[in-house]
Design an enzyme around this catalytic site. Structure first.
Site, PDB file in Angstrom:
ATOM      1  N   LYS A  98       0.775  -1.247  -0.007  1.00 44.86           N
ATOM      2  CA  LYS A  98      -0.045  -0.005   0.122  1.00 44.86           C
ATOM      3  C   LYS A  98       0.836   1.188   0.026  1.00 44.86           C
ATOM      4  O   LYS A  98       0.532   2.157  -0.493  1.00 44.86           O
ATOM      5  CB  LYS A  98      -1.040  -0.054   1.207  1.00 44.86           C
ATOM      6  CG  LYS A  98      -2.042  -1.074   1.046  1.00 44.86           C
ATOM      7  CD  LYS A  98      -3.251  -0.986   2.075  1.00 44.86           C
ATOM      8  CE  LYS A  98      -4.185  -1.884   1.679  1.00 44.86           C
ATOM      9  NZ  LYS A  98      -5.066  -2.364   2.780  1.00 44.86           N
ATOM     10  N   LYS A 153     -12.498  -5.120  -2.468  1.00 46.42           N
ATOM     11  CA  LYS A 153     -13.452  -4.005  -3.048  1.00 46.42           C
ATOM     12  C   LYS A 153     -12.752  -3.078  -3.695  1.00 46.42           C
ATOM     13  O   LYS A 153     -13.059  -2.264  -4.609  1.00 46.42           O
ATOM     14  CB  LYS A 153     -14.036  -3.366  -1.568  1.00 46.42           C
ATOM     15  CG  LYS A 153     -14.763  -2.158  -1.882  1.00 46.42           C
ATOM     16  CD  LYS A 153     -16.167  -2.201  -1.958  1.00 46.42           C
ATOM     17  CE  LYS A 153     -16.876  -0.777  -1.849  1.00 46.42           C
ATOM     18  NZ  LYS A 153     -18.067  -0.761  -2.747  1.00 46.42           N
ATOM     19  N   LYS A 162      -6.445 -11.001  -5.770  1.00 46.31           N
ATOM     20  CA  LYS A 162      -7.486 -11.325  -4.692  1.00 46.31           C
ATOM     21  C   LYS A 162      -8.777 -10.335  -4.883  1.00 46.31           C
ATOM     22  O   LYS A 162      -8.785  -9.203  -5.213  1.00 46.31           O
ATOM     23  CB  LYS A 162      -6.625 -10.730  -3.254  1.00 46.31           C
ATOM     24  CG  LYS A 162      -7.273 -11.321  -2.276  1.00 46.31           C
ATOM     25  CD  LYS A 162      -6.725 -10.696  -0.911  1.00 46.31           C
ATOM     26  CE  LYS A 162      -6.974  -9.321  -0.679  1.00 46.31           C
ATOM     27  NZ  LYS A 162      -6.583  -8.585   0.300  1.00 46.31           N
TER      28      LYS A 162
HETATM   29  P1  TYM Z   1     -10.974  -7.006   5.589  1.00 48.86           P
HETATM   30  O1  TYM Z   1     -11.910  -6.144   5.952  1.00 48.86           O
HETATM   31  O2  TYM Z   1      -9.830  -6.644   4.255  1.00 48.86           O
HETATM   32  O3  TYM Z   1     -11.564  -8.423   5.370  1.00 48.86           O
HETATM   33  C1  TYM Z   1     -12.472  -9.117   6.261  1.00 48.86           C
HETATM   34  C2  TYM Z   1     -12.010 -10.478   6.312  1.00 48.86           C
HETATM   35  O4  TYM Z   1     -12.444 -11.030   4.869  1.00 48.86           O
HETATM   36  C3  TYM Z   1     -11.214 -11.665   4.507  1.00 48.86           C
HETATM   37  N1  TYM Z   1     -10.911 -11.427   3.137  1.00 48.86           N
HETATM   38  C4  TYM Z   1     -10.738 -12.616   2.200  1.00 48.86           C
HETATM   39  N2  TYM Z   1     -10.603 -13.865   2.125  1.00 48.86           N
HETATM   40  C5  TYM Z   1     -10.609 -14.700   1.017  1.00 48.86           C
HETATM   41  N3  TYM Z   1     -10.467 -14.137   0.029  1.00 48.86           N
HETATM   42  C6  TYM Z   1     -10.448 -12.860  -0.318  1.00 48.86           C
HETATM   43  N4  TYM Z   1     -10.543 -12.537  -1.439  1.00 48.86           N
HETATM   44  C7  TYM Z   1     -10.640 -12.048   0.868  1.00 48.86           C
HETATM   45  N5  TYM Z   1     -10.941 -10.670   1.138  1.00 48.86           N
HETATM   46  C8  TYM Z   1     -11.010 -10.247   2.321  1.00 48.86           C
HETATM   47  C9  TYM Z   1      -9.950 -11.149   5.338  1.00 48.86           C
HETATM   48  O5  TYM Z   1      -8.900 -12.313   5.176  1.00 48.86           O
HETATM   49  C10 TYM Z   1     -10.681 -10.809   6.705  1.00 48.86           C
HETATM   50  O6  TYM Z   1     -10.633 -12.061   7.442  1.00 48.86           O
HETATM   51  N6  TYM Z   1      -7.475  -6.160   8.903  1.00 48.86           N
HETATM   52  C11 TYM Z   1      -8.735  -6.696   8.987  1.00 48.86           C
HETATM   53  C12 TYM Z   1      -9.618  -6.205   9.637  1.00 48.86           C
HETATM   54  C13 TYM Z   1      -9.237  -6.225  11.322  1.00 48.86           C
HETATM   55  C14 TYM Z   1      -9.254  -7.698  12.060  1.00 48.86           C
HETATM   56  C15 TYM Z   1      -8.761  -7.139  13.080  1.00 48.86           C
HETATM   57  C16 TYM Z   1      -9.164  -9.007  11.549  1.00 48.86           C
HETATM   58  C17 TYM Z   1      -8.954  -5.216  11.955  1.00 48.86           C
HETATM   59  N7  TYM Z   1      -8.767  -6.057  13.183  1.00 48.86           N
HETATM   60  C18 TYM Z   1      -8.675  -8.161  14.076  1.00 48.86           C
HETATM   61  C19 TYM Z   1      -9.107  -9.800  12.324  1.00 48.86           C
HETATM   62  C20 TYM Z   1      -8.892  -9.610  13.774  1.00 48.86           C
HETATM   63  C21 TYM Z   1      -9.261  -6.436   7.181  1.00 48.86           C
HETATM   64  O7  TYM Z   1      -8.754  -5.230   6.759  1.00 48.86           O
HETATM   65  O8  TYM Z   1      -9.895  -7.434   6.751  1.00 48.86           O
END
Ligand code: TYM
Length: 327
Positions: free
Chosen positions: A111, A196, A193
């Site tokens: 990023k 959004k 991947k």
């Molecule tokens: P985020 O909002 O990007 O995504 C939420 C969850 O969806 C999973 N995910 C995917 N899994 C498989 N294939 C994909 N293409 C895909 N896109 C998204 C992500 O792995 C995630 O589990 N940093 C985190 C949010 C967060 C968090 C936390 C997660 C903040 N604090 C504490 C766990 C524990 C994030 O940006 O997820």
């Protein structure tokens, strides 16, 4: 008792990557242990955003999660900024984390390479994530594969803080990721991947027509140029989605039709659209009833936040005591 924690950004759209990589597992796990699921709005403000839309995006995400099957009776669903202790603990964890470890995070490298001016929030993002999890002293974190590196850092932070401040060396447990078989869903372009920000998603609440408009042109086996060419399911993203949404019999039939050029890719995609409908119709129905009854959403988030504030307060008392602050 084991504790489960996970989070999701209020990106405005819950997509099938989120669902297959994480949320489906949340629904399956809730109730098997004390479960906390958080809409991480403090994380979401790292990139430029429109304040007037943030509230709406939070609500839309909460609605999607409840529609997907989270049950406020069996888990706490809440918004991160409703529990301000997340940022206090993040500040504390800042002081036990070397900058070099943050700079090595793949997501930061990707990023920050695309930005002219990198804000400190982007660098410190995984520290806030560690605070999210450890505030509830959770040991199990169901996520997609892209979060595994951040969780490794959470473990290091827990270990380091424990060693420095806790005579009872395991005040914070070291949280482990829990992955699904569909831990990394590719986007409809088949090459990156599903995300959004890349615009290659299928939203969980999209209509069948919207889904078909995206599936029809989606990338398949790039080497299959004509309908009469046999395809290779193992390199086809549509086949991966079949494995996630279709029955084992259908998956076997799809593989056979593909490798013998019995079906063209559009035939195969039509069957996938049907399988997706079977899974998505009940989710859409629940979403419609939640839209008609917004108080259900407000109540779920309010009771989730109340429960979480009590647990967070308890953890922070322990942290403050051990660090020499007034407890
Ligand atoms: P985020 O909002 O990007 O995504 C939420 C969850 O969806 C999973 N995910 C995917 N899994 C498989 N294939 C994909 N293409 C895909 N896109 C998204 C992500 O792995 C995630 O589990 N940093 C985190 C949010 C967060 C968090 C936390 C997660 C903040 N604090 C504490 C766990 C524990 C994030 O940006 O997820």
């Amino acid at each position: 008792m084991a504790r489960i924690f996970s989070g999701i950004q209020p990106s405005g759209e819950l997509h099938i990557g989120n669902y297959l990589g994480a949320v489906k597992n949340w629904v399956a796990l809730q109730g098997t242990a004390e479960s906390f699921f958080c809409i991480v709005d403090y994380h979401a403000i790292i990139a430029a955003y429109e304040p007037s839309q943030l509230r709406q995006r939070r609500r839309e995400m909460a609605l999607g999660l409840l529609a997907a099957g989270l049950d406020p009776e069996r888990c706490s669903l809440f918004v991160q900024s409703d529990v301000p202790d997340h940022t206090e603990l993040a500040w504390i964890f800042n002081t036990v984390t070397p900058v070099g470890e943050l700079e090595r995070q793949t997501q930061f490298k990707d990023k920050s390479a695309r930005q002219e001016s990198v804000n400190a929030g982007l660098l410190n993002y995984p520290i806030l994530q560690a605070a999210d999890i450890l505030l509830y002293r959770a040991d199990t974190v169901p996520v997609g594969e892209d979060q595994v590196q951040h969780l490794e850092l959470s473990r290091v932070i827990a270990r380091r803080w424990n060693a420095q401040f806790a005579a009872d060396a395991d005040f914070f447990p070291e949280p482990r990721p829990l992955l699904t078989p569909t831990r990394r869903i590719m986007g409809l372009d088949g090459s990156s991947k599903m995300s959004k920000s890349t615009g290659n998603t299928i939203g969980l609440l999209e209509t069948p027509e919207e889904i078909w408009a995206k599936l029809r042109p989606a990338m398949t086996d790039p080497a299959r140029l004509r309908k009469t060419d046999p395809g290779n399911p193992d390199v086809c993203n549509i086949y991966t989605l079949h494995k996630a949404f279709s029955s084992p019999d259908t998956v076997a039939h799809v593989a056979q039709q593909c490798t013998t050029a019995g079906w063209g890719c559009v035939d195969c995609k039509k069957v996938l659209a049907g399988s997706m409908e079977t899974e998505l119709v009940p989710i859409r129905t629940r979403a419609a009833s939640l839209r008609a009854n917004p108080a259900l959403l407000d109540d779920a988030l309010a009771s989730g936040a109340e429960k979480c504030r009590a647990i967070a307060k308890e953890t922070m008392r322990g942290v403050r005591e051990r660090m020499g602050f007034t407890a």
